[in-house]
Design a protein around this motif. Structure first.
Motif, mmCIF file in Angstrom:
data_model
loop_
_atom_site.group_PDB
_atom_site.id
_atom_site.type_symbol
_atom_site.label_atom_id
_atom_site.label_comp_id
_atom_site.label_asym_id
_atom_site.label_seq_id
_atom_site.Cartn_x
_atom_site.Cartn_y
_atom_site.Cartn_z
ATOM 1 N N THR A 121 -6.960 4.649 -7.959
ATOM 2 C CA THR A 121 -7.221 5.024 -6.776
ATOM 3 C C THR A 121 -6.350 4.490 -5.782
ATOM 4 O OG1 THR A 121 -7.763 2.608 -6.945
ATOM 5 C CG2 THR A 121 -9.959 4.464 -7.781
ATOM 6 N N PHE A 122 -6.453 4.912 -4.085
ATOM 7 C CA PHE A 122 -5.618 3.830 -3.328
ATOM 8 C C PHE A 122 -5.243 2.712 -3.276
ATOM 9 C CE2 PHE A 122 -5.579 2.230 1.130
ATOM 10 C CZ PHE A 122 -3.945 2.155 1.127
ATOM 11 N N TYR A 123 -6.511 2.208 -4.211
ATOM 12 C CA TYR A 123 -6.129 0.259 -3.681
ATOM 13 C C TYR A 123 -6.075 -0.301 -5.070
ATOM 14 C CZ TYR A 123 -9.443 0.878 0.450
ATOM 15 O OH TYR A 123 -10.063 1.608 1.289
ATOM 16 N N GLU A 124 -5.894 0.518 -6.104
ATOM 17 C CA GLU A 124 -5.221 -0.212 -7.421
ATOM 18 C C GLU A 124 -3.887 0.057 -7.296
ATOM 19 O OE1 GLU A 124 -8.745 0.977 -10.527
ATOM 20 O OE2 GLU A 124 -7.345 3.076 -9.809
ATOM 21 N N TRP A 125 -3.474 1.584 -6.558
ATOM 22 C CA TRP A 125 -1.803 1.472 -6.293
ATOM 23 C C TRP A 125 -1.158 0.644 -5.601
ATOM 24 C CZ3 TRP A 125 1.435 2.827 -2.300
ATOM 25 C CH2 TRP A 125 2.604 2.932 -2.747
ATOM 26 N N ARG A 126 -2.217 -0.074 -4.423
ATOM 27 C CA ARG A 126 -1.476 -0.840 -3.285
ATOM 28 C C ARG A 126 -0.895 -2.322 -4.103
ATOM 29 N NH1 ARG A 126 -4.244 -1.133 2.699
ATOM 30 N NH2 ARG A 126 -6.594 -2.104 1.819
ATOM 31 N N THR A 127 -2.681 -2.556 -4.590
ATOM 32 C CA THR A 127 -2.254 -3.316 -5.450
ATOM 33 C C THR A 127 -1.180 -3.973 -6.757
ATOM 34 O OG1 THR A 127 -4.998 -4.053 -5.427
ATOM 35 C CG2 THR A 127 -3.890 -5.009 -7.167
ATOM 36 N N GLN A 128 -1.258 -2.541 -7.466
ATOM 37 C CA GLN A 128 0.037 -3.017 -7.938
ATOM 38 C C GLN A 128 1.378 -2.669 -7.312
ATOM 39 O OE1 GLN A 128 0.886 -0.897 -11.652
ATOM 40 N NE2 GLN A 128 -1.905 0.141 -11.281
ATOM 41 N N LEU A 129 1.728 -2.174 -5.833
ATOM 42 C CA LEU A 129 2.616 -2.505 -5.243
ATOM 43 C C LEU A 129 2.802 -3.744 -4.320
ATOM 44 C CD1 LEU A 129 4.359 -1.322 -3.204
ATOM 45 C CD2 LEU A 129 2.912 -0.662 -1.700
ATOM 46 N N ARG A 130 1.709 -4.342 -4.044
ATOM 47 C CA ARG A 130 1.919 -5.974 -3.449
ATOM 48 C C ARG A 130 1.786 -6.889 -5.183
ATOM 49 N NH1 ARG A 130 -4.063 -6.102 0.069
ATOM 50 N NH2 ARG A 130 -3.201 -5.261 2.231
ATOM 51 N N VAL A 131 1.845 -6.834 -5.621
ATOM 52 C CA VAL A 131 2.041 -7.663 -6.975
ATOM 53 C C VAL A 131 3.382 -7.154 -6.955
ATOM 54 C CG1 VAL A 131 1.505 -8.106 -9.903
ATOM 55 C CG2 VAL A 131 -0.854 -7.624 -8.332
ATOM 56 N N TYR A 132 3.743 -6.171 -6.984
ATOM 57 C CA TYR A 132 5.185 -6.153 -7.577
ATOM 58 C C TYR A 132 6.236 -6.875 -6.102
ATOM 59 C CZ TYR A 132 10.014 -3.822 -7.189
ATOM 60 O OH TYR A 132 11.403 -3.179 -6.149
ATOM 61 N N HIS A 133 5.332 -6.311 -5.269
ATOM 62 C CA HIS A 133 6.542 -7.436 -3.734
ATOM 63 C C HIS A 133 6.315 -9.074 -4.504
ATOM 64 C CE1 HIS A 133 7.903 -4.389 -1.115
ATOM 65 N NE2 HIS A 133 6.593 -3.765 -0.971
ATOM 66 N N ALA A 134 5.262 -9.490 -4.712
ATOM 67 C CA ALA A 134 4.405 -10.410 -5.404
ATOM 68 C C ALA A 134 5.811 -11.136 -6.401
ATOM 69 C CB ALA A 134 3.116 -10.830 -5.634
ATOM 70 N N LEU A 135 6.511 -10.505 -7.407
ATOM 71 C CA LEU A 135 6.999 -11.025 -8.404
ATOM 72 C C LEU A 135 8.897 -11.092 -7.904
ATOM 73 C CD1 LEU A 135 6.004 -8.396 -10.904
ATOM 74 C CD2 LEU A 135 5.981 -10.982 -11.280
ATOM 75 N N VAL A 136 8.457 -10.258 -6.690
ATOM 76 C CA VAL A 136 10.325 -10.478 -5.797
ATOM 77 C C VAL A 136 10.242 -11.687 -6.001
ATOM 78 C CG1 VAL A 136 11.765 -9.333 -4.049
ATOM 79 C CG2 VAL A 136 10.166 -7.568 -5.849
ATOM 80 N N LEU A 151 -6.655 12.761 0.568
ATOM 81 C CA LEU A 151 -5.610 11.377 0.163
ATOM 82 C C LEU A 151 -6.771 11.001 -1.019
ATOM 83 C CD1 LEU A 151 -4.672 9.623 3.583
ATOM 84 C CD2 LEU A 151 -3.608 11.162 2.231
ATOM 85 N N SER A 152 -7.876 10.492 -1.698
ATOM 86 C CA SER A 152 -8.564 9.725 -2.292
ATOM 87 C C SER A 152 -8.013 11.041 -4.074
ATOM 88 C CB SER A 152 -9.677 9.586 -2.264
ATOM 89 O OG SER A 152 -10.402 8.493 -0.856
ATOM 90 N N ARG A 153 -8.557 12.599 -3.676
ATOM 91 C CA ARG A 153 -8.103 13.208 -4.636
ATOM 92 C C ARG A 153 -6.912 12.973 -4.811
ATOM 93 N NH1 ARG A 153 -9.521 17.533 -1.975
ATOM 94 N NH2 ARG A 153 -7.633 18.486 -1.588
ATOM 95 N N LEU A 154 -6.010 12.809 -3.781
ATOM 96 C CA LEU A 154 -4.479 12.906 -4.370
ATOM 97 C C LEU A 154 -3.794 11.659 -5.451
ATOM 98 C CD1 LEU A 154 -2.981 14.521 -1.214
ATOM 99 C CD2 LEU A 154 -2.647 15.251 -3.573
ATOM 100 N N PHE A 155 -4.562 10.586 -4.324
ATOM 101 C CA PHE A 155 -4.480 9.510 -5.424
ATOM 102 C C PHE A 155 -4.332 9.730 -6.928
ATOM 103 C CE2 PHE A 155 -3.081 7.004 -1.937
ATOM 104 C CZ PHE A 155 -2.165 6.302 -2.044
ATOM 105 N N ARG A 156 -5.872 9.848 -7.685
ATOM 106 C CA ARG A 156 -6.742 10.109 -8.796
ATOM 107 C C ARG A 156 -6.040 10.839 -9.164
ATOM 108 N NH1 ARG A 156 -9.883 6.916 -10.772
ATOM 109 N NH2 ARG A 156 -11.577 6.000 -9.570
ATOM 110 N N ASN A 157 -5.710 12.401 -8.280
ATOM 111 C CA ASN A 157 -4.981 13.673 -9.645
ATOM 112 C C ASN A 157 -3.168 13.095 -9.392
ATOM 113 O OD1 ASN A 157 -7.333 14.963 -9.280
ATOM 114 N ND2 ASN A 157 -6.898 16.192 -7.560
ATOM 115 N N GLU A 158 -2.707 12.886 -8.304
ATOM 116 C CA GLU A 158 -1.380 13.064 -8.690
ATOM 117 C C GLU A 158 -0.640 11.665 -9.714
ATOM 118 O OE1 GLU A 158 2.669 12.767 -5.698
ATOM 119 O OE2 GLU A 158 0.752 14.677 -5.749
ATOM 120 N N LEU A 159 -1.582 10.373 -9.287
ATOM 121 C CA LEU A 159 -0.859 8.964 -9.551
ATOM 122 C C LEU A 159 -1.759 8.141 -10.832
ATOM 123 C CD1 LEU A 159 -0.237 7.764 -6.381
ATOM 124 C CD2 LEU A 159 1.562 8.662 -7.830
ATOM 125 N N GLY A 160 -3.208 8.412 -10.119
ATOM 126 C CA GLY A 160 -4.084 8.608 -12.046
ATOM 127 C C GLY A 160 -4.467 6.341 -11.042
#
Length: 281
Positions: A207-222, A196-205
């Motif tokens: 880490t999982f934790y960076e992606w989850r933080t962005q997701l949470r900030v997105y929800h926070a804006l809403v 999963l770590s490799r997929l997050f890096r290769n596909e989304l550019g």
């Protein structure tokens, strides 16, 4: 002179549309149909929070950001909070100066004022003098040059393609406060942490934790757009305390949640134009 268009009322939306742009006043939760355009376009939320969804992912557009969608990209928009959405279409000669992929840019004070001018009442109100073609051309070039000077912002949440990442994304979209580790989430879907770590890096550019933080900030804006305070928002989005939420939010958005809410209220007040016809009822 711009071609004037009468406002249209559809499902609670007030729209003013002309060949080079438009303005839509949307109630919270309103979403557009899937669409694509022959020209690339910029969108800006003068109030509310706008989400731009493409096959590449979701771009979140708060008050100090501008989203760019290139020509022919299928997309749809969703309003979070009552949203004053502004749209500016770009000719190919200007569009080629911007990225070939959807992007979010920091809006300078100048870029914001130009966007508001290019989409303000003088574009659709017959009682106000409209911009000449040469004046509009100059304003558009200033806007594009301002965006070229700005860095792309990390408010584009990439959409996973791998089935395993999609399963994790669905869980966290539904429960952004879930603090499960990647290993724990992997057990739920039957995938190892290393894979999963490799997929997050290769596909989304990222880490999982960076992606989850962005997701949470997105929800926070809403949530902030819907009137929740900082403490409520921090808890609902998975932060253990408001101070850690404020730090993460400020790192991505460039201002604190409290200042962001205050700034949105000021921007919403400044953007209200008495010539706009609002839906009846």
């Amino acid at each position: 002179m711009p071609v004037r268009r009468q406002p249209s009322l559809t499902a609670g939306v007030t729209s003013h549309i002309w060949p080079s742009g438009g303005r839509h006043l949307w109630p919270s939760g309103q979403a557009s149909a899937q669409q694509s355009h022959a020209r690339g376009h910029l969108v800006y939320a003068a109030s509310g929070v706008l989400a731009v969804h493409t096959e590449r992912g979701t771009s979140v557009v708060p008050a100090n950001r501008v989203a760019w969608t290139p020509a022919e990209f299928t997309h749809h928009h969703r309003a979070h909070g009552d949203t004053d959405m502004r749209i500016v279409f770009l000719a190919p000669s200007l569009a080629r100066l911007l990225p070939e992929h959807p992007a979010v840019f920091l809006a300078s004070d100048l870029a914001r004022e130009v966007l508001l001018a290019l989409t303000g009442s003088r574009n659709y109100d017959d009682t106000a003098p409209g911009y000449s073609r040469s004046a509009r051309s100059r304003l558009l070039r200033v806007l594009v040059e301002e965006l070229r000077e700005a860095h792309e912002q990390p408010l584009h949440l990439p959409e996973p393609r791998d089935d395993r990442l999609q399963a994790i994304a669905r869980m966290l979209y539904e429960r952004p406060a879930d603090n499960a580790t990647l290993a724990e989430l992997g057990k739920t879907i039957g995938a190892g942490t290393r894979t999963l770590s490799r997929l997050f890096r290769n596909e989304l550019g990222m880490t999982f934790y960076e992606w989850r933080t962005q997701l949470r900030v997105y929800h926070a804006l809403v949530l902030l757009a819907d009137g929740h305070d900082t403490t409520q928002t921090a808890s609902a989005c998975g932060w253990a305390n408001p101070s850690s939420f404020i730090a993460a939010f400020t790192n991505l958005i460039g201002t604190t949640p409290g200042r962001y809410r205050t700034g949105r209220q000021s921007a919403a007040h400044a953007s209200q134009l008495p010539t706009v016809v609002k839906p009846s009822g």
